[in-house]
Design a protein around this motif. Sequence first.
Motif, PDB file in Angstrom:
ATOM      1  N   ALA A  19       0.827  -1.211   0.000  1.00  0.00           N
ATOM      2  CA  ALA A  19       0.000   0.000   0.000  1.00  0.00           C
ATOM      3  C   ALA A  19       0.858   1.257   0.000  1.00  0.00           C
ATOM      4  CB  ALA A  19      -0.943  -0.021   1.198  1.00  0.00           C
ATOM      5  N   SER A  20       1.893   1.311   0.815  1.00  0.00           N
ATOM      6  CA  SER A  20       2.726   2.519   0.871  1.00  0.00           C
ATOM      7  C   SER A  20       3.628   2.625  -0.358  1.00  0.00           C
ATOM      8  CB  SER A  20       3.553   2.549   2.153  1.00  0.00           C
ATOM      9  OG  SER A  20       4.348   1.381   2.274  1.00  0.00           O
ATOM     10  N   TRP A  21       4.036   1.480  -0.923  1.00  0.00           N
ATOM     11  CA  TRP A  21       4.799   1.512  -2.175  1.00  0.00           C
ATOM     12  C   TRP A  21       3.950   2.070  -3.302  1.00  0.00           C
ATOM     13  CZ3 TRP A  21       9.221   1.449  -4.710  1.00  0.00           C
ATOM     14  CH2 TRP A  21       9.238   1.111  -6.064  1.00  0.00           C
ATOM     15  N   GLU A  22       2.771   1.498  -3.488  1.00  0.00           N
ATOM     16  CA  GLU A  22       1.925   1.914  -4.599  1.00  0.00           C
ATOM     17  C   GLU A  22       1.259   3.261  -4.344  1.00  0.00           C
ATOM     18  OE1 GLU A  22      -0.782  -1.271  -5.473  1.00  0.00           O
ATOM     19  OE2 GLU A  22       0.799  -2.541  -6.332  1.00  0.00           O
ATOM     20  N   GLY A  23       0.994   3.580  -3.103  1.00  0.00           N
ATOM     21  CA  GLY A  23       0.291   4.819  -2.791  1.00  0.00           C
ATOM     22  C   GLY A  23       1.182   6.032  -2.685  1.00  0.00           C
ATOM     23  N   GLN A  24       2.495   5.823  -2.482  1.00  0.00           N
ATOM     24  CA  GLN A  24       3.368   6.971  -2.280  1.00  0.00           C
ATOM     25  C   GLN A  24       4.727   6.821  -2.967  1.00  0.00           C
ATOM     26  OE1 GLN A  24       3.845   8.100   1.821  1.00  0.00           O
ATOM     27  NE2 GLN A  24       5.206   9.816   1.370  1.00  0.00           N
ATOM     28  N   ARG A  25       5.463   5.793  -2.585  1.00  0.00           N
ATOM     29  CA  ARG A  25       6.853   5.721  -3.021  1.00  0.00           C
ATOM     30  C   ARG A  25       6.990   5.562  -4.524  1.00  0.00           C
ATOM     31  NH1 ARG A  25      11.483   7.932  -2.973  1.00  0.00           N
ATOM     32  NH2 ARG A  25      13.266   6.528  -3.232  1.00  0.00           N
ATOM     33  N   ARG A  26       6.142   4.767  -5.132  1.00  0.00           N
ATOM     34  CA  ARG A  26       6.244   4.545  -6.574  1.00  0.00           C
ATOM     35  C   ARG A  26       6.130   5.865  -7.341  1.00  0.00           C
ATOM     36  NH1 ARG A  26       3.878   3.189 -11.330  1.00  0.00           N
ATOM     37  NH2 ARG A  26       4.947   1.502 -12.444  1.00  0.00           N
ATOM     38  N   GLU A  27       5.196   6.697  -6.957  1.00  0.00           N
ATOM     39  CA  GLU A  27       5.014   7.963  -7.648  1.00  0.00           C
ATOM     40  C   GLU A  27       6.178   8.915  -7.375  1.00  0.00           C
ATOM     41  OE1 GLU A  27       3.967  10.473 -10.275  1.00  0.00           O
ATOM     42  OE2 GLU A  27       2.871   8.589 -10.041  1.00  0.00           O
ATOM     43  N   GLU A  28       6.750   8.846  -6.170  1.00  0.00           N
ATOM     44  CA  GLU A  28       7.936   9.654  -5.891  1.00  0.00           C
ATOM     45  C   GLU A  28       9.068   9.305  -6.849  1.00  0.00           C
ATOM     46  OE1 GLU A  28       7.445  10.376  -1.032  1.00  0.00           O
ATOM     47  OE2 GLU A  28       8.935   8.961  -1.803  1.00  0.00           O
ATOM     48  N   SER A 203      12.490   0.536 -23.412  1.00  0.00           N
ATOM     49  CA  SER A 203      11.528  -0.461 -22.941  1.00  0.00           C
ATOM     50  C   SER A 203      11.398  -0.413 -21.423  1.00  0.00           C
ATOM     51  CB  SER A 203      11.919  -1.865 -23.421  1.00  0.00           C
ATOM     52  OG  SER A 203      13.048  -2.357 -22.744  1.00  0.00           O
ATOM     53  N   LEU A 204      12.494  -0.205 -20.722  1.00  0.00           N
ATOM     54  CA  LEU A 204      12.427  -0.094 -19.259  1.00  0.00           C
ATOM     55  C   LEU A 204      11.617   1.124 -18.837  1.00  0.00           C
ATOM     56  CD1 LEU A 204      16.072  -1.056 -18.231  1.00  0.00           C
ATOM     57  CD2 LEU A 204      13.994  -2.316 -17.669  1.00  0.00           C
ATOM     58  N   GLN A 209       6.501   3.085 -16.455  1.00  0.00           N
ATOM     59  CA  GLN A 209       5.366   4.012 -16.409  1.00  0.00           C
ATOM     60  C   GLN A 209       4.029   3.341 -16.714  1.00  0.00           C
ATOM     61  OE1 GLN A 209       6.471   8.190 -18.074  1.00  0.00           O
ATOM     62  NE2 GLN A 209       7.537   6.704 -19.353  1.00  0.00           N
ATOM     63  N   ASP A 210       4.032   2.415 -17.658  1.00  0.00           N
ATOM     64  CA  ASP A 210       2.790   1.849 -18.177  1.00  0.00           C
ATOM     65  C   ASP A 210       2.598   0.445 -17.613  1.00  0.00           C
ATOM     66  OD1 ASP A 210       0.639   0.912 -19.662  1.00  0.00           O
ATOM     67  OD2 ASP A 210       1.298   1.865 -21.519  1.00  0.00           O
ATOM     68  N   THR A 211       1.725   0.329 -16.640  1.00  0.00           N
ATOM     69  CA  THR A 211       1.549  -0.941 -15.941  1.00  0.00           C
ATOM     70  C   THR A 211       0.751  -1.960 -16.758  1.00  0.00           C
ATOM     71  OG1 THR A 211      -0.422  -0.101 -14.808  1.00  0.00           O
ATOM     72  CG2 THR A 211       1.701   0.171 -13.689  1.00  0.00           C
ATOM     73  N   ARG A 212       0.338  -1.608 -17.967  1.00  0.00           N
ATOM     74  CA  ARG A 212      -0.337  -2.586 -18.820  1.00  0.00           C
ATOM     75  C   ARG A 212       0.615  -3.646 -19.344  1.00  0.00           C
ATOM     76  NH1 ARG A 212      -3.134   1.198 -23.178  1.00  0.00           N
ATOM     77  NH2 ARG A 212      -1.045   2.119 -23.044  1.00  0.00           N
ATOM     78  N   PHE A 213       1.916  -3.362 -19.396  1.00  0.00           N
ATOM     79  CA  PHE A 213       2.876  -4.347 -19.874  1.00  0.00           C
ATOM     80  C   PHE A 213       3.088  -5.407 -18.797  1.00  0.00           C
ATOM     81  CE2 PHE A 213       4.190  -0.578 -22.422  1.00  0.00           C
ATOM     82  CZ  PHE A 213       3.889  -1.108 -23.673  1.00  0.00           C
ATOM     83  N   GLU A 272      16.237   1.176  -9.112  1.00  0.00           N
ATOM     84  CA  GLU A 272      14.896   1.655  -8.760  1.00  0.00           C
ATOM     85  C   GLU A 272      13.992   1.711  -9.985  1.00  0.00           C
ATOM     86  OE1 GLU A 272      15.597   4.536  -4.987  1.00  0.00           O
ATOM     87  OE2 GLU A 272      16.677   5.128  -6.807  1.00  0.00           O
ATOM     88  N   LEU A 273      14.584   1.915 -11.161  1.00  0.00           N
ATOM     89  CA  LEU A 273      13.801   1.829 -12.395  1.00  0.00           C
ATOM     90  C   LEU A 273      13.287   0.402 -12.593  1.00  0.00           C
ATOM     91  CD1 LEU A 273      12.888   3.301 -15.043  1.00  0.00           C
ATOM     92  CD2 LEU A 273      14.967   2.345 -16.077  1.00  0.00           C
ATOM     93  N   LEU A 274      14.178  -0.590 -12.411  1.00  0.00           N
ATOM     94  CA  LEU A 274      13.748  -1.983 -12.515  1.00  0.00           C
ATOM     95  C   LEU A 274      12.654  -2.280 -11.491  1.00  0.00           C
ATOM     96  CD1 LEU A 274      17.165  -3.887 -12.874  1.00  0.00           C
ATOM     97  CD2 LEU A 274      15.828  -2.743 -14.633  1.00  0.00           C
ATOM     98  N   ALA A 275      12.800  -1.744 -10.300  1.00  0.00           N
ATOM     99  CA  ALA A 275      11.831  -2.006  -9.237  1.00  0.00           C
ATOM    100  C   ALA A 275      10.455  -1.443  -9.557  1.00  0.00           C
ATOM    101  CB  ALA A 275      12.338  -1.420  -7.916  1.00  0.00           C
ATOM    102  N   LEU A 276      10.407  -0.393 -10.381  1.00  0.00           N
ATOM    103  CA  LEU A 276       9.116   0.197 -10.743  1.00  0.00           C
ATOM    104  C   LEU A 276       8.258  -0.742 -11.588  1.00  0.00           C
ATOM    105  CD1 LEU A 276      10.241   3.861 -11.481  1.00  0.00           C
ATOM    106  CD2 LEU A 276       8.594   3.162  -9.745  1.00  0.00           C
ATOM    107  N   VAL A 277       8.844  -1.806 -12.107  1.00  0.00           N
ATOM    108  CA  VAL A 277       8.076  -2.789 -12.869  1.00  0.00           C
ATOM    109  C   VAL A 277       7.279  -3.709 -11.936  1.00  0.00           C
ATOM    110  CG1 VAL A 277       8.247  -4.661 -14.554  1.00  0.00           C
ATOM    111  CG2 VAL A 277       9.733  -2.655 -14.773  1.00  0.00           C
TER     112      VAL A 277
END
Length: 372
Positions: A19-28, A203-204, A209-213, A272-277
């Motif tokens: 919840a805190s990853w998706e609700g805050q940290r990911r967007e940061e 691609s990364l 950014q696009d969670t559809r992939f 952290e870019l890889l982690a955003l996937v």
Amino acid sequence: MRYPNPLQLNTGGSADSVASWEGQRREELLSEFRENVYGQSLPLPTEQTFDVTEAEVDGIVRRNVTISVTGPEGTGSFDLRLFLPKADRPPLGTFLMIDHRGSVGDSPSASSDYAPIPTITEAGYAFAQIDAEQIAPDESDGYRSPIIDLFHPEGEDLPDDAGRAISAWAWGASRAMDYLETDPDIDPARVAVIGHSRGGKASLWAGAQDTRFAAVISNNSGSTGAKPARRGDGGVGAETVERINDSFPHWFPQTYRAFDGDEDALPVDQHELLALVAPRRIVVASATDDANADPEGEFLSYVAASRVYDLYGLGDTGLPSPDWKPATDTGFRGPAMSYHLRSGGHGLTAADWRTYLDGDLFSREPSGDGRR
């Protein structure tokens, strides 16, 4: 090497839950990457259309799709090629390539190991391709036309934090995904975006950014791809932030130049870019002799990204050890992370494709000891 903690919130404390990853940290993190590394993405088109033609070539169904997009400054277009296996069942999944080489034509039999269309379709997968040159030509004095200038006045300089070519290619992959969601033969929940080298950087960024992939494949992506900026040249002469900005001034925003020779000042790094996937599948492929891309650095990023995957219970990298150097020419697979180190130099080869096609990239089922 000191990595930034991907879970450390800008306001202090830690993102210790999904919840805190998706609700805050990911967007940061996305905000920091947009401001400092890849630039602000182009906005959604005000209008978008798809013009589709179909033919059967060498026993493979090919759809050519003209994707037309409209922005405040006009309308432009680029092409998507889609190759479908001839079978009674739907494709097992789709590989969408950001192709910076322009290597894919209308005839699937004319393809090479870089994009072996008959091999891919015979394995039961669909293959889609966009030509990066049609979106943002890979040249410092012409990259804005035809697409970027649809959203920025042609006679004015871009803002310092505006995305350049790499960002535009990633944006183009998302517009291709817009079409794939409408194609009756494609399962949009089983699309992997793939790129090699500079296409791997794009691609990364597209997949972050696009969670559809459902899966994001980085093949020898190197600096400002999977390689950590803070490793500098990695002791092997690898490409650095300063070198990539000097060699390819049209790839990244002007704001990225502030970190030439000062990578430690970056608020983010590439693990952290890889982690955003996460929690979708991240796939990192390196090559033993590809010193410019720093295969050890790419490996270390892959391992470091598992910290975020752990939040989802998916932190198993499939590797027998987090220490360099893993076995070569062996695919390692965890529930949502995949890695391999191929013998040889910089390239996207038949051996890489065998690993991808055999890798069950659209499943989270572990495979034995991690090897495949």
